[in-house]
Design a protein around this motif. Structure first.
Motif, PDB file in Angstrom:
ATOM      1  N   TYR A  65      55.367  60.390 -85.630  1.00  0.00           N
ATOM      2  CA  TYR A  65      55.131  58.981 -85.331  1.00  0.00           C
ATOM      3  C   TYR A  65      53.750  58.894 -84.685  1.00  0.00           C
ATOM      4  O   TYR A  65      53.585  59.075 -83.479  1.00  0.00           O
ATOM      5  N   VAL A  66      52.751  58.666 -85.511  1.00  0.00           N
ATOM      6  CA  VAL A  66      51.362  58.605 -85.046  1.00  0.00           C
ATOM      7  C   VAL A  66      51.162  57.313 -84.253  1.00  0.00           C
ATOM      8  O   VAL A  66      51.699  56.263 -84.621  1.00  0.00           O
ATOM      9  N   PRO A  67      50.395  57.346 -83.163  1.00  0.00           N
ATOM     10  CA  PRO A  67      50.168  56.126 -82.376  1.00  0.00           C
ATOM     11  C   PRO A  67      49.639  54.983 -83.243  1.00  0.00           C
ATOM     12  O   PRO A  67      48.832  55.186 -84.146  1.00  0.00           O
ATOM     13  N   ALA A  68      50.086  53.767 -82.925  1.00  0.00           N
ATOM     14  CA  ALA A  68      49.672  52.600 -83.702  1.00  0.00           C
ATOM     15  C   ALA A  68      48.199  52.275 -83.491  1.00  0.00           C
ATOM     16  O   ALA A  68      47.506  51.854 -84.417  1.00  0.00           O
ATOM     17  N   GLY A  69      47.718  52.421 -82.264  1.00  0.00           N
ATOM     18  CA  GLY A  69      46.296  52.245 -82.027  1.00  0.00           C
ATOM     19  C   GLY A  69      45.864  50.922 -81.436  1.00  0.00           C
ATOM     20  O   GLY A  69      44.663  50.649 -81.343  1.00  0.00           O
ATOM     21  N   GLY A  70      46.828  50.085 -81.030  1.00  0.00           N
ATOM     22  CA  GLY A  70      46.449  48.819 -80.413  1.00  0.00           C
ATOM     23  C   GLY A  70      45.848  47.834 -81.397  1.00  0.00           C
ATOM     24  O   GLY A  70      45.943  47.996 -82.612  1.00  0.00           O
ATOM     25  N   ASP A  71      45.196  46.801 -80.851  1.00  0.00           N
ATOM     26  CA  ASP A  71      44.731  45.694 -81.682  1.00  0.00           C
ATOM     27  C   ASP A  71      43.268  45.782 -82.092  1.00  0.00           C
ATOM     28  O   ASP A  71      42.889  45.259 -83.136  1.00  0.00           O
ATOM     29  N   LYS A  72      42.431  46.397 -81.273  1.00  0.00           N
ATOM     30  CA  LYS A  72      40.991  46.409 -81.557  1.00  0.00           C
ATOM     31  C   LYS A  72      40.554  47.807 -81.992  1.00  0.00           C
ATOM     32  O   LYS A  72      40.782  48.769 -81.268  1.00  0.00           O
ATOM     33  N   PRO A  73      39.889  47.913 -83.144  1.00  0.00           N
ATOM     34  CA  PRO A  73      39.474  49.236 -83.648  1.00  0.00           C
ATOM     35  C   PRO A  73      38.182  49.732 -82.998  1.00  0.00           C
ATOM     36  O   PRO A  73      37.188  49.997 -83.666  1.00  0.00           O
ATOM     37  N   ASP A  74      38.228  49.869 -81.681  1.00  0.00           N
ATOM     38  CA  ASP A  74      37.054  50.287 -80.911  1.00  0.00           C
ATOM     39  C   ASP A  74      37.526  51.069 -79.699  1.00  0.00           C
ATOM     40  O   ASP A  74      38.114  50.492 -78.782  1.00  0.00           O
ATOM     41  N   ARG A  75      37.290  52.368 -79.680  1.00  0.00           N
ATOM     42  CA  ARG A  75      37.796  53.196 -78.588  1.00  0.00           C
ATOM     43  C   ARG A  75      37.127  52.895 -77.256  1.00  0.00           C
ATOM     44  O   ARG A  75      37.663  53.245 -76.206  1.00  0.00           O
ATOM     45  N   GLU A  76      35.961  52.233 -77.279  1.00  0.00           N
ATOM     46  CA  GLU A  76      35.274  51.907 -76.040  1.00  0.00           C
ATOM     47  C   GLU A  76      35.980  50.804 -75.264  1.00  0.00           C
ATOM     48  O   GLU A  76      35.910  50.757 -74.041  1.00  0.00           O
ATOM     49  N   VAL A  77      36.630  49.907 -75.976  1.00  0.00           N
ATOM     50  CA  VAL A  77      37.315  48.793 -75.309  1.00  0.00           C
ATOM     51  C   VAL A  77      38.839  48.885 -75.439  1.00  0.00           C
ATOM     52  O   VAL A  77      39.562  48.107 -74.809  1.00  0.00           O
ATOM     53  N   ASN A  78      39.306  49.812 -76.240  1.00  0.00           N
ATOM     54  CA  ASN A  78      40.740  49.938 -76.505  1.00  0.00           C
ATOM     55  C   ASN A  78      41.141  51.408 -76.426  1.00  0.00           C
ATOM     56  O   ASN A  78      40.938  52.168 -77.382  1.00  0.00           O
TER      57      ASN A  78
END
Length: 262
Positions: A107-120
C-alpha cells in the motif's frame, strides 16, 4: 496447479467485512490481498474469513490507518515486511506459498494533494518510499514473486480518464510515473494486467466525490498485479471487477484479478 489472486483496497476491513465475504463467496480467489485495512491485526475479523476457507493470513496493521493483509486458502507462511522510508506505517507484508511463490502486498502512500515535496511532506514521503522500493529490488533481485497492491499511481495515459487534465494531479504526475517505472524495472517486474489487456482504458478506482461515478467514469488504474519474469508467462485472465465499486457502502477501489498456472 493454477490459483487466482485478487488485490483490493478495502478502505476498512472491519467496516466492509460483509463486502469481503461477498467477494469470497461470489469470486472465490485462492489468495486475496487487502490494503488500507485500518485495523490492528488482532481485530481483523479473521474468524469469518476462516469459515469461508481462508485459513491462512499474514498481516500488518495499525489502528485507524494503513494496514495490509493476505488471506489465503492455500498454505502460506509469513515472509516478513519492509518499512520503506522509515514511516512506521503498516504498508507491506509478504507471504510465501508452498509452491515457492512469494506474494508481496503493498500500500504505497497516496501522497497528499499537492505534487510538490517542498510544500507537501506526504508527496516527498511517497517518492522516498518508491525510491527505497527500487533500491531494495536492485539489491535483492526478486525471483518467483508476485507483487500486488494499491500503488497509488496510474502510470499509462490510458490508465486515467484524461491524461492531460491529470498531469498535475497526484497519482499521474510525470515524476510519480517515473519513480514507479524505475521501481518496476529494478525488479524486472512484468505488469500482468497490461500484459493481458494491453489496449484500452482500464480503471480500478473512482472517487467518492463523484455522485454518479459509473456514468462519469472518471477513473484511474491505481491497483496493480506484477510478477517476476520467471513466472510472468504463467499469469493470465486478468480482469477488474468494476461491479464491486457499485456494491452497498463500497470501497472506492475495485478488485483486480489474475490467474497463475503455477
Amino acid at each position: 496447479m493454477p490459483f487466482t489472486i485478487a488485490t483490493w483496497n478495502i478502505n476498512s476491513v472491519r467496516l466492509r467485512a460483509a463486502l469481503v465475504t461477498h467477494l469470497m463467496r461470489e469470486e472465490a480467489p485462492d489468495v486475496l490481498c487487502l490494503q488500507e485495512c485500518k485495523s490492528p491485526v488482532e481485530k481483523i475479523p479473521f474468524d469469518i474469513f476462516e469459515a469461508l476457507g481462508y485459513r491462512h493470513m499474514v498481516a500488518r496493521g495499525q489502528k485507524g490507518y494503513n494496514g495490509v493483509a493476505i488471506l489465503s486458502k492455500l498454505p502460506m507462511e509469513d515472509a516478513g515486511e519492509k518499512d520503506f522510508a522509515k514511516l512506521g506505517h503498516a504498508r507491506h507484508v509478504a507471504g510465501k506459498l508452498e509452491n515457492g511463490v512469494t506474494i508481496h502486498n503493498f500500500y504505497v502512500p497516496a501522497g497528499g494533494d499537492k505534487p510538490d515535496r517542498e510544500v507537501n511532506e506526504k508527496f516527498g514521503q511517497k517518492l522516498d518510499y518508491l525510491t527505497e522500493m527500487r533500491d531494495w529490488f536492485r539489491a535483492e533481485a526478486p525471483e518467483k514473486a508476485i507483487l500486488v497492491g494499491d500503488l497509488n499511481i496510474a502510470p499509462r495515459e490510458d490508465d486515467v480518464w484524461n491524461h492531460k487534465q491529470l498531469l498535475k494531479v497526484v497519482s499521474h504526475t510525470p515524476i510519480e510515473v517515473e519513480h514507479l517505472a524505475e521501481t518496476r524495472e529494478a525488479g524486472k517486474w512484468v505488469d500482468i494486467t497490461r500484459q493481458d489487456l494491453p489496449e484500452g482504458n482500464l480503471y480500478s478506482w473512482w472517487s467518492y466525490r463523484s455522485p454518479d461515478w459509473d456514468a462519469a467514469d472518471k477513473g484511474r488504474r491505481l491497483d496493480h498485479v506484477w510478477a517476476t519474469p520467471d513466472i510472468s508467462n504463467a499469469g493470465h485472465s486478468s480482469r477488474i471487477l468494476r461491479a464491486a465499486r457499485g456494491w452497498d457502502k463500497p470501497s472506492d477501489h475495485a478488485p483486480v484479478f489474475a490467474i497463475f498456472d503455477l
